[in-house]
Design an enzyme around this catalytic site. Structure first.
Site, short mmCIF file in Angstrom:
data_model
loop_
_atom_site.label_atom_id
_atom_site.label_comp_id
_atom_site.label_asym_id
_atom_site.label_seq_id
_atom_site.Cartn_x
_atom_site.Cartn_y
_atom_site.Cartn_z
N SER A 128 0.81 -1.21 0.00
CA SER A 128 0.00 0.00 0.00
C SER A 128 0.85 1.27 0.00
O SER A 128 1.63 1.48 -0.90
CB SER A 128 -0.96 -0.05 1.19
OG SER A 128 -1.89 0.98 1.11
N ASP A 163 -2.17 6.31 -3.73
CA ASP A 163 -1.08 5.55 -3.12
C ASP A 163 -0.71 4.39 -4.06
O ASP A 163 -1.27 4.27 -5.16
CB ASP A 163 -1.44 5.09 -1.70
CG ASP A 163 -2.50 4.01 -1.68
OD1 ASP A 163 -3.27 3.89 -2.64
OD2 ASP A 163 -2.56 3.27 -0.67
N ASP A 166 -1.20 1.21 -4.25
CA ASP A 166 -2.17 0.21 -4.69
C ASP A 166 -3.52 0.86 -5.03
O ASP A 166 -4.52 0.16 -5.24
CB ASP A 166 -2.33 -0.94 -3.69
CG ASP A 166 -2.93 -0.50 -2.36
OD1 ASP A 166 -2.71 0.67 -1.96
OD2 ASP A 166 -3.62 -1.31 -1.72
N ASP A 209 -5.95 2.45 -3.67
CA ASP A 209 -7.23 2.47 -2.95
C ASP A 209 -7.47 3.84 -2.35
O ASP A 209 -8.61 4.20 -2.05
CB ASP A 209 -7.35 1.34 -1.91
CG ASP A 209 -6.17 1.26 -0.98
OD1 ASP A 209 -5.22 2.06 -1.11
OD2 ASP A 209 -6.18 0.36 -0.11
MG MG Z 1 -3.40 1.53 -0.19
#
Ligand code: MG
Length: 445
Positions: free
Chosen positions: A96, A237, A239, A241
């Site tokens: 992340s 970020d 990843d 999300d």
């Molecule tokens: Mg993330």
């Protein structure tokens, strides 16, 4: 630095705490947890991802689990594909917002939501006791698919007013931190008629800065938005999300505003009846004020995406997420999704005809301060919480997750992080001075 194993998955430093053996054993544990079936797997752009992915896939298959590999993909895309493909689970290889030397594993169940506390507990127990299923039986199959971006983008286009957005031809600067959002987000924006300036949108290049989309990491983006005279800057970020906004004036107002704008958008269109916004205890009071405007109610949960997701599903929440830029829009999925967040944000701009800075200035005004403090052990955390409980006897408190002290127009929340060995202290008040004072008092203790 130890391996972080929690409700949010596993995170460690590659080769040090997140070794090949750890990855293999977590793949064995997940195969044993599922027993049989098909798993969708995706990863972020970290250089270590390819290697970790091949170990994970090979181990799952050796234990009879079939794998659908979607390759480089945002966390929300993997979550959506698990449901779309009716798979039995999902795995995302990502750390992340952690720096590049980290990597990690997130585990998804068949409804696209992360494992909850009980489920993660079962998985971790299998890992700890090495109670793996045996290798007898057929090897699982492997399939690679390449339409996952389209599936995700189409889902978003179906639930926003794409026609109105296209007419505006917004100019957008995108900082995906060269992460998993790099390619799909450019595609989404282009399909919404935007002219896209990709600042850091090459997943083959290293992260240009720390991937957490907080204002201090977004200086390049702020500068570029002004230089290009763009309508908007967007940051994700690694990843994808989480989403943060930069205004046309080159100002990063903070990641709390992302969800607030999404809440305003969805509630303003909601039909009469029970209306719930679902978010966690550490998210801004802006949502409460917005909810009041529309006769809706905010439900608060413990920190951790799955806690918000499960509550949202149970109570039929209309919108919500996390104040860290994690918009959760059930019409796309019960998970944080920067792409769904972008859709709602552009929908608000197109629908109102207003600039992003104007939309932000119409939101309730609070100052939020987020601090963290290193902590060595969980004993240290409980000692600190006990101290606070005594010192603040008589103050309104929520002890669902750490301690949240609640005042009429302010709050401070103290808890141990799920993902890092730190104690988080977050405070919000009408003025920065007041919010700083609330955190200082706790940190002094
Ligand atoms: Mg993330």
């Amino acid at each position: 630095m130890t391996l972080k194993i929690s409700i949010s998955g596993v995170r460690g430093i590659v080769g040090q705490t997140l070794t090949d053996d750890v990855v293999t054993d977590f793949a064995r544990a997940f195969a044993s947890y599922l027993k049989r079936g098909t798993v969708v797997i995706g990863r972020d752009s970290r250089a270590s991802g390819q290697h970790i992915s091949s170990i994970f896939i090979d181990t799952l298959r050796s234990l009879g689990i079939s794998v659908i590999d979607i390759g480089l993909a945002p966390t929300p895309t993997v979550q959506l594909m698990v449901k779309h493909l009716k798979a039995d689970g999902g795995v995302i290889l990502t750390a992340s917002h952690n720096p590049v030397e980290w990597n990690g594993i997130k585990f998804v169940r068949s409804d696209g939501i992360f494992l909850n506390e009980d489920q993660a507990g079962k998985l971790i127990h299998i890992y700890d006791t090495k109670a793996f299923k045996d290798t007898a039986g057929d090897r699982g199959s492997i399939r690679k698919i390449d339409n996952s971006y389209d599936v995700h983008i189409n889902r978003i286009l179906d639930v926003i007013d794409a026609g109105s957005i296209k007419k505006r031809n917004f100019k957008v600067v995108l900082d995906s931190c060269n992460g998993a959002g790099s390619i799909i987000t450019v595609q989404l924006l282009e399909r919404l008629g935007c002219s896209v300036i990709g600042l850091y949108t090459d997943p083959n290049k290293p992260f240009p800065h720390n991937p957490e989309p907080i204002p201090s990491n977004l200086k390049d983006l702020c500068g570029r938005v002004v230089k290009e005279r763009a309508d908007l800057g967007l940051a994700q970020d690694a990843d994808a999300d989480r989403l943060a906004i930069v205004t046309e004036a080159g100002i990063a107002p903070g990641e709390e505003y992302t969800m607030a704008i999404a809440v305003q958008n969805v509630l303003s269109k909601a039909k009469a009846g029970k209306k719930f916004v679902v978010t966690n205890l550490s998210t801004s009071m802006m949502s409460d004020d917005i909810a009041r405007r529309f006769d809706a109610k905010v439900l608060r949960t413990k920190i951790g995406e799955v806690n918000v997701a499960e509550r949202m599903k149970k109570e039929k929440g209309l919108i919500g997420g996390e104040g860290n830029g994690g918009v959760m829009y059930p019409q796309v999925g019960y998970n944080r999704d920067s792409l769904a967040g972008i859709g709602l944000l552009l929908d608000s701009m197109a629908g109102s005809g207003k600039k992003i800075s104007e939309l932000i200035s119409e939101l309730p005004k609070y100052e939020i301060v987020k601090k963290k403090m290193d902590c060595a052990s969980s004993n240290e955390v409980s000692d600190m919480l006990d101290k606070i409980k005594k010192a603040y006897k008589g103050t309104k408190m929520d002890i669902t997750d750490g301690i949240k002290l609640i005042y009429p127009e302010a709050w401070v929340h103290v808890r141990a992080s799920n993902t890092e060995p730190v104690i988080r202290v977050i405070a919000e008040a009408k003025s920065l001075k007041e919010a700083e004072a609330l955190t200082s008092r706790i940190l002094d203790l």
